[in-house]
Design a protein around this motif. Structure first.
Motif, PDB file in Angstrom:
ATOM      1  N   MET A  52       0.833  -1.197   0.000  1.00 50.23           N
ATOM      2  CA  MET A  52       0.000   0.000   0.000  1.00 50.23           C
ATOM      3  C   MET A  52       0.874   1.257   0.000  1.00 50.23           C
ATOM      4  SD  MET A  52      -2.902   1.517  -0.057  1.00 50.23           S
ATOM      5  CE  MET A  52      -4.254   0.417   0.369  1.00 50.23           C
ATOM      6  N   GLY A  53       1.977   1.227   0.736  1.00 55.06           N
ATOM      7  CA  GLY A  53       2.879   2.378   0.769  1.00 55.06           C
ATOM      8  C   GLY A  53       3.403   2.734  -0.607  1.00 55.06           C
ATOM      9  N   ILE A  54       3.712   1.721  -1.409  1.00 54.96           N
ATOM     10  CA  ILE A  54       4.184   1.961  -2.775  1.00 54.96           C
ATOM     11  C   ILE A  54       3.063   2.535  -3.630  1.00 54.96           C
ATOM     12  CG2 ILE A  54       4.992   0.843  -4.895  1.00 54.96           C
ATOM     13  CD1 ILE A  54       6.471  -1.174  -3.113  1.00 54.96           C
ATOM     14  N   ASN A  99      -5.626   8.910  -4.571  1.00 55.64           N
ATOM     15  CA  ASN A  99      -6.247   8.774  -3.259  1.00 55.64           C
ATOM     16  C   ASN A  99      -6.122   7.324  -2.788  1.00 55.64           C
ATOM     17  OD1 ASN A  99      -8.513   7.280  -4.491  1.00 55.64           O
ATOM     18  ND2 ASN A  99      -9.108   9.295  -5.296  1.00 55.64           N
ATOM     19  N   ARG A 100      -6.584   7.071  -1.567  1.00 61.24           N
ATOM     20  CA  ARG A 100      -6.430   5.735  -0.983  1.00 61.24           C
ATOM     21  C   ARG A 100      -7.289   4.692  -1.706  1.00 61.24           C
ATOM     22  NH1 ARG A 100      -3.724   4.570   3.466  1.00 61.24           N
ATOM     23  NH2 ARG A 100      -4.015   2.488   4.393  1.00 61.24           N
ATOM     24  N   TYR A 101      -8.450   5.097  -2.174  1.00 60.19           N
ATOM     25  CA  TYR A 101      -9.307   4.168  -2.912  1.00 60.19           C
ATOM     26  C   TYR A 101      -8.601   3.688  -4.178  1.00 60.19           C
ATOM     27  CZ  TYR A 101     -13.145   2.406  -5.754  1.00 60.19           C
ATOM     28  OH  TYR A 101     -13.935   1.624  -6.549  1.00 60.19           O
ATOM     29  N   GLU A 102      -8.012   4.617  -4.896  1.00 62.73           N
ATOM     30  CA  GLU A 102      -7.291   4.274  -6.114  1.00 62.73           C
ATOM     31  C   GLU A 102      -6.079   3.409  -5.789  1.00 62.73           C
ATOM     32  OE1 GLU A 102      -6.881   7.252  -9.404  1.00 62.73           O
ATOM     33  OE2 GLU A 102      -4.749   7.031  -8.930  1.00 62.73           O
ATOM     34  N   ALA A 103      -5.388   3.741  -4.690  1.00 61.45           N
ATOM     35  CA  ALA A 103      -4.221   2.952  -4.276  1.00 61.45           C
ATOM     36  C   ALA A 103      -4.627   1.516  -3.968  1.00 61.45           C
ATOM     37  CB  ALA A 103      -3.567   3.589  -3.056  1.00 61.45           C
ATOM     38  N   SER A 104      -5.779   1.347  -3.316  1.00 61.61           N
ATOM     39  CA  SER A 104      -6.268   0.004  -2.997  1.00 61.61           C
ATOM     40  C   SER A 104      -6.557  -0.783  -4.266  1.00 61.61           C
ATOM     41  CB  SER A 104      -7.540   0.096  -2.148  1.00 61.61           C
ATOM     42  OG  SER A 104      -7.262   0.663  -0.889  1.00 61.61           O
ATOM     43  N   GLU A 105      -7.128  -0.099  -5.246  1.00 65.21           N
ATOM     44  CA  GLU A 105      -7.430  -0.755  -6.518  1.00 65.21           C
ATOM     45  C   GLU A 105      -6.152  -1.222  -7.207  1.00 65.21           C
ATOM     46  OE1 GLU A 105      -9.781   0.208 -10.734  1.00 65.21           O
ATOM     47  OE2 GLU A 105      -9.808   1.650  -9.081  1.00 65.21           O
ATOM     48  N   ILE A 106      -5.142  -0.336  -7.213  1.00 64.07           N
ATOM     49  CA  ILE A 106      -3.857  -0.690  -7.824  1.00 64.07           C
ATOM     50  C   ILE A 106      -3.213  -1.844  -7.067  1.00 64.07           C
ATOM     51  CG2 ILE A 106      -1.520   0.135  -8.315  1.00 64.07           C
ATOM     52  CD1 ILE A 106      -2.755   2.956  -8.619  1.00 64.07           C
ATOM     53  N   ILE A 125       4.323  15.232  -1.986  1.00 59.20           N
ATOM     54  CA  ILE A 125       4.515  14.495  -3.231  1.00 59.20           C
ATOM     55  C   ILE A 125       3.159  14.059  -3.782  1.00 59.20           C
ATOM     56  CG2 ILE A 125       5.457  12.376  -4.239  1.00 59.20           C
ATOM     57  CD1 ILE A 125       7.776  12.619  -2.235  1.00 59.20           C
ATOM     58  N   GLY A 126       2.258  13.676  -2.870  1.00 53.50           N
ATOM     59  CA  GLY A 126       0.922  13.253  -3.282  1.00 53.50           C
ATOM     60  C   GLY A 126       0.097  14.375  -3.882  1.00 53.50           C
ATOM     61  N   GLN A 127       0.456  15.625  -3.581  1.00 50.45           N
ATOM     62  CA  GLN A 127      -0.280  16.775  -4.115  1.00 50.45           C
ATOM     63  C   GLN A 127       0.200  17.183  -5.506  1.00 50.45           C
ATOM     64  OE1 GLN A 127      -0.624  20.088  -1.268  1.00 50.45           O
ATOM     65  NE2 GLN A 127      -0.175  18.632   0.373  1.00 50.45           N
ATOM     66  N   LEU A 128       1.298  16.614  -5.962  1.00 48.44           N
ATOM     67  CA  LEU A 128       1.799  16.946  -7.297  1.00 48.44           C
ATOM     68  C   LEU A 128       0.838  16.429  -8.363  1.00 48.44           C
ATOM     69  CD1 LEU A 128       5.560  15.924  -6.898  1.00 48.44           C
ATOM     70  CD2 LEU A 128       4.681  18.265  -7.074  1.00 48.44           C
ATOM     71  N   PRO A 129       0.757  17.094  -9.518  1.00 47.00           N
ATOM     72  CA  PRO A 129      -0.015  16.543 -10.631  1.00 47.00           C
ATOM     73  C   PRO A 129       0.485  15.135 -10.944  1.00 47.00           C
ATOM     74  CG  PRO A 129       0.629  18.799 -11.090  1.00 47.00           C
ATOM     75  CD  PRO A 129       1.361  18.399  -9.835  1.00 47.00           C
ATOM     76  N   ARG A 130      -0.390  14.283 -11.411  1.00 45.91           N
ATOM     77  CA  ARG A 130      -0.041  12.870 -11.571  1.00 45.91           C
ATOM     78  C   ARG A 130       1.206  12.657 -12.433  1.00 45.91           C
ATOM     79  NH1 ARG A 130      -2.520   7.802 -11.094  1.00 45.91           N
ATOM     80  NH2 ARG A 130      -4.462   8.740 -10.407  1.00 45.91           N
ATOM     81  N   ALA A 131       1.337  13.385 -13.525  1.00 49.07           N
ATOM     82  CA  ALA A 131       2.507  13.201 -14.387  1.00 49.07           C
ATOM     83  C   ALA A 131       3.794  13.501 -13.630  1.00 49.07           C
ATOM     84  CB  ALA A 131       2.401  14.102 -15.620  1.00 49.07           C
ATOM     85  N   TYR A 132       3.812  14.622 -12.908  1.00 45.12           N
ATOM     86  CA  TYR A 132       4.989  15.001 -12.145  1.00 45.12           C
ATOM     87  C   TYR A 132       5.270  13.978 -11.052  1.00 45.12           C
ATOM     88  CZ  TYR A 132       4.201  19.653 -14.232  1.00 45.12           C
ATOM     89  OH  TYR A 132       4.006  20.694 -15.085  1.00 45.12           O
ATOM     90  N   ARG A 133       4.201  13.569 -10.347  1.00 49.16           N
ATOM     91  CA  ARG A 133       4.360  12.643  -9.224  1.00 49.16           C
ATOM     92  C   ARG A 133       4.909  11.299  -9.703  1.00 49.16           C
ATOM     93  NH1 ARG A 133      -0.521  12.777  -7.649  1.00 49.16           N
ATOM     94  NH2 ARG A 133      -1.338  10.797  -8.376  1.00 49.16           N
TER      95      ARG A 133
END
Length: 217
Positions: free
Chosen positions: A33-35, A42-49, A123-131
């Motif tokens: 989950m940390g990765i 968000n956490r929901y998306e992280a769980s899905e991944i 880091i989580g607040q960066l736009p997805r491409a940058y992050r």
């Protein structure tokens, strides 16, 4: 978890034993989950991944070399799953290609008090491409050439996105510490006039100490 216990769970998973799969999932849930949280919005998306990643883990367990660290193998699958999710769901935000990015000297910012969780939140607040590119380069240790191949972008675009990600992080760090003498960009005028190479976070250093190394050479 001891090596023998892990090997026993792996052998159980190879036999499609549900209990072994459940125990392996629980044992590495936090790590995985940390990765995924580093790449997700968000956490929901992280769980899905993460769940997609564990599916790949169980499906490809026959390819795991038992003589090598299981955690590293699982971690690589989670990173690759995050990248696959990124590529299949969103278009990358292309920026102008930069052969040589101008780097701002922000040694002072690196020495400011900022804890590990605060930086991860930024880091989580960066736009997805940058992050995504920041994570791949600064944390996972990929080169710009490798990132370009993974995301189907040019090396210059990868460099440009990394540069912009770092600039946004520096502004967020500056604002969080309410530094005096900042202009409306969040950066000190003296810092804007200087340049310095910015070191990446090594992919093996995920401890709070990497906060102070975000911009030191």
């Amino acid at each position: 978890m001891g090596e023998e216990e892990l090997n026993q769970l792996v052998r159980g998973c190879l036999k499609d034993d549900r209990l072994s799969q459940k125990l392996l999932y629980k044992a590495f849930y936090g790590f995985a989950m940390g990765i995924c949280l580093r790449y997700a919005t968000n956490r929901y998306e992280a769980s899905e991944i993460m769940n997609q990643g564990f599916y790949k883990v169980f499906k490809n367990l026959t390819k795991y070399d038992i003589t090598k660290p299981f955690k590293a193998w699982l971690g690589r699958i989670m990173v690759n799953t995050s990248i696959d999710y990124y590529r299949s769901n969103l278009k990358i935000a292309y920026t102008e290609e930069l052969e040589k990015a101008e780097h701002i000297n922000d040694t002072e910012l690196a020495d400011r008090n900022l804890n590990y969780n605060e930086l991860l939140d930024m880091i989580g607040q960066l736009p997805r491409a940058y992050r995504t590119i920041f994570n791949l380069f600064a944390i996972e240790g990929y080169t710009h050439e490798e990132i370009g191949d993974m995301l189907n972008i040019s090396t210059g675009t990868s460099k440009s996105n990394l540069h912009k990600a770092r600039e946004k992080l520096k502004i967020m760090i500056a604002k969080s510490n309410k530094m005096p003498g900042l202009d409306n960009t969040g950066l000190d005028n003296r810092q804007q006039s200087n340049s310095n190479n910015i070191v990446s976070i090594t992919h093996t250093d995920l401890s709070p100490s990497f906060v102070k190394n975000i911009s030191k050479q």
